[in-house]
Design an enzyme around this catalytic site. Structure first.
Site, PDB file in Angstrom:
ATOM      1  N   ARG A 102      64.081 113.772  36.013  1.00 23.14           N
ATOM      2  CA  ARG A 102      64.455 113.709  34.594  1.00 23.14           C
ATOM      3  C   ARG A 102      63.442 114.570  33.839  1.00 23.14           C
ATOM      4  O   ARG A 102      62.451 114.300  33.993  1.00 23.14           O
ATOM      5  CB  ARG A 102      64.558 112.553  33.994  1.00 23.14           C
ATOM      6  N   HIS A 129      73.601 116.198  31.878  1.00 21.10           N
ATOM      7  CA  HIS A 129      73.532 114.754  32.194  1.00 21.10           C
ATOM      8  C   HIS A 129      74.742 114.269  33.161  1.00 21.10           C
ATOM      9  O   HIS A 129      75.289 113.473  32.609  1.00 21.10           O
ATOM     10  CB  HIS A 129      73.481 113.884  30.861  1.00 21.10           C
ATOM     11  N   GLN A 132      75.376 110.595  33.860  1.00 18.66           N
ATOM     12  CA  GLN A 132      76.065 109.880  32.655  1.00 18.66           C
ATOM     13  C   GLN A 132      77.374 110.165  32.627  1.00 18.66           C
ATOM     14  O   GLN A 132      78.406 109.287  32.379  1.00 18.66           O
ATOM     15  CB  GLN A 132      75.423 110.305  31.336  1.00 18.66           C
ATOM     16  N   ASP A 219      76.834 111.204  20.486  1.00 21.40           N
ATOM     17  CA  ASP A 219      75.443 111.033  21.205  1.00 21.40           C
ATOM     18  C   ASP A 219      74.365 111.271  19.779  1.00 21.40           C
ATOM     19  O   ASP A 219      74.757 111.644  18.799  1.00 21.40           O
ATOM     20  CB  ASP A 219      75.004 112.143  22.223  1.00 21.40           C
ATOM     21  N   CYS A 259      76.585 107.303  25.329  1.00 23.30           N
ATOM     22  CA  CYS A 259      75.395 107.147  26.482  1.00 23.30           C
ATOM     23  C   CYS A 259      74.273 106.196  26.176  1.00 23.30           C
ATOM     24  O   CYS A 259      73.712 105.675  27.466  1.00 23.30           O
ATOM     25  CB  CYS A 259      75.036 108.526  26.860  1.00 23.30           C
ATOM     26  N   ARG A 287      76.762 103.126  35.094  1.00 25.06           N
ATOM     27  CA  ARG A 287      75.542 104.133  35.688  1.00 25.06           C
ATOM     28  C   ARG A 287      75.175 103.491  36.974  1.00 25.06           C
ATOM     29  O   ARG A 287      75.069 104.609  38.103  1.00 25.06           O
ATOM     30  CB  ARG A 287      74.557 104.070  34.696  1.00 25.06           C
TER      31      ARG A 287
HETATM   32  N1  NVA Z   1      71.041 113.716  24.472  1.00 23.17           N
HETATM   33  C1  NVA Z   1      70.206 112.401  24.827  1.00 23.17           C
HETATM   34  C2  NVA Z   1      70.733 111.723  25.755  1.00 23.17           C
HETATM   35  C3  NVA Z   1      70.096 110.332  25.947  1.00 23.17           C
HETATM   36  C4  NVA Z   1      70.321 109.745  27.223  1.00 23.17           C
HETATM   37  C5  NVA Z   1      68.834 112.958  25.053  1.00 23.17           C
HETATM   38  O1  NVA Z   1      68.463 113.973  25.669  1.00 23.17           O
HETATM   39  O2  NVA Z   1      67.949 112.412  24.493  1.00 23.17           O
HETATM   40  N1   CP Z   2      71.982 106.981  28.964  1.00 21.30           N
HETATM   41  C1   CP Z   2      70.709 107.430  29.477  1.00 21.30           C
HETATM   42  O1   CP Z   2      70.332 108.191  30.107  1.00 21.30           O
HETATM   43  O2   CP Z   2      69.891 106.356  29.136  1.00 21.30           O
HETATM   44  P1   CP Z   2      68.239 106.331  29.526  1.00 21.30           P
HETATM   45  O3   CP Z   2      67.613 107.540  28.707  1.00 21.30           O
HETATM   46  O4   CP Z   2      67.734 105.220  29.058  1.00 21.30           O
HETATM   47  O5   CP Z   2      67.989 106.575  30.810  1.00 21.30           O
END
Ligand code: NVA
Ligand code: CP
Length: 301
Positions: A102, A129, A132, A219, A259, A287
């Site tokens: 990540r 992502h 997800q 989101d 998500c 997930r």
């Molecule tokens: N768009 C959000 C998704 C988090 C799971 C982010 O990147 O923070």
């Molecule tokens: N939806 C998601 O990816 O959650 P986290 O940021 O908690 O991993």
């Protein structure tokens, strides 16, 4: 399939194969049927951003498959002190059986895959992502018993989620309607792909996009890394919210998905969130199952 870097890389058949295996693993887990398909395998999990779901579901998932997960904060790796991703990839490939990462730049994930010779899984970048969205498609299919022909409406930021869900839904034959404010559209690469589909539209008006939708998705307005823009974004995204009014325009049995983490009263009202908590938390649970399927397909014998 060698890696999971972004939805654009997957064929429709590969997506359906992942969902089918995810359903099977979910069934087996619920019925106490062991599935130690990754016995003795180690997954490295590199995190440059925060996470609840991704971290815990990958770690629990690999354990349930008979392997183990290794949490690697990028701050504690030499990567955090500037060791190139190309070198990190070549070293970690010699110790591990797979890496979930990540981070911010999609390029870093692509580079990890180019230089490493073990499967790489994108656990979220600014661009994508995919984990997800596989869980999202699994959840939609669970509730609606099909994917093809359903309409998915996404309201909000043209971010990693918008990019990935647009591509994923189009690939499995769904109609896609996006409502994003000017200046916050999905990535060019995604729009170029989506525009080749007749059943895709990018609109400015959430009310128009939501008409007749089977699934409403949203989101956060300010993703990880965009916190300093939160104030400006609150203004730009006003009205880009899933609320009762929007829900009334969708099909009467429309699902709502998020998500998570959610910012209540920003992209979704508390009332809608709580009314649809069953779907949203099933989505979060999925997930685990979807990622186990991905790991088995990439890291299994
Ligand atoms: N768009 C959000 C998704 C988090 C799971 C982010 O990147 O923070
Ligand atoms: N939806 C998601 O990816 O959650 P986290 O940021 O908690 O991993």
């Amino acid at each position: 399939m060698k890696n999971l870097l972004k939805m654009l890389d997957l064929t429709a058949d590969e997506i359906i194969d992942i969902l089918n295996l995810a359903d099977q693993l979910k069934y087996e887990l619920k019925h106490g049927i062991p599935h130690t398909l990754l016995k003795g395998k180690t997954l490295g999990m590199i995190f440059e951003k925060a996470s609840t779901r991704t971290r815990v579901s990958f770690e629990a998932g690999i354990y349930q498959l008979g392997g183990q997960g290794l949490f690697l904060s990028s701050q504690e790796l030499q990567m955090g002190r500037g060791e190139p991703i190309q070198d990190t990839a070549r070293v970690l490939s010699r110790y591990l059986d797979g890496i979930m990462i990540r981070t911010y730049e999609q390029d870093d994930v692509e580079k990890l895959a180019e230089y490493g010779d073990i499967p790489i899984i994108n656990g979220l970048t600014d661009f994508a992502h995919p984990c997800q969205v596989l869980a999202d498609l699994m959840t939609i299919r669970e509730y609606k018993n099909r994917l093809e022909g359903l309409k998915m409406c996404y309201i909000g930021d043209g971010n990693n989620m918008a990019n990935s869900i647009t591509v994923g839904c189009l690939k499995v034959g769904m109609d896609v309607s996006l409502a994003c404010p000017a200046g916050y559209h999905p990535a060019e690469e995604v729009l170029d792909f989506a525009k080749t589909y007749e059943n895709f539209e990018l609109l400015a008006e959430p009310a128009k996009a939501a008409e007749g939708a089977d699934v409403l998705v949203t989101d956060v307005w300010a993703s990880m890394g965009k916190e300093s823009e939160a104030e400006k974004r609150r203004v730009a995204f006003k009205g880009y919210q899933i609320n009762d009014g929007i829900l009334k325009l969708a099909k009467p049995d429309a699902m709502v998905m998020h998500c998570l983490p959610a910012h209540r009263e920003e992209e979704i009202t508390t009332a809608v969130f709580e009314e649809h908590a069953a779907e949203i938390f099933e989505e979060a649970e999925n997930r685990l199952h979807a990622q186990k399927a991905v790991m088995v397909m990439l890291m299994g014998e």
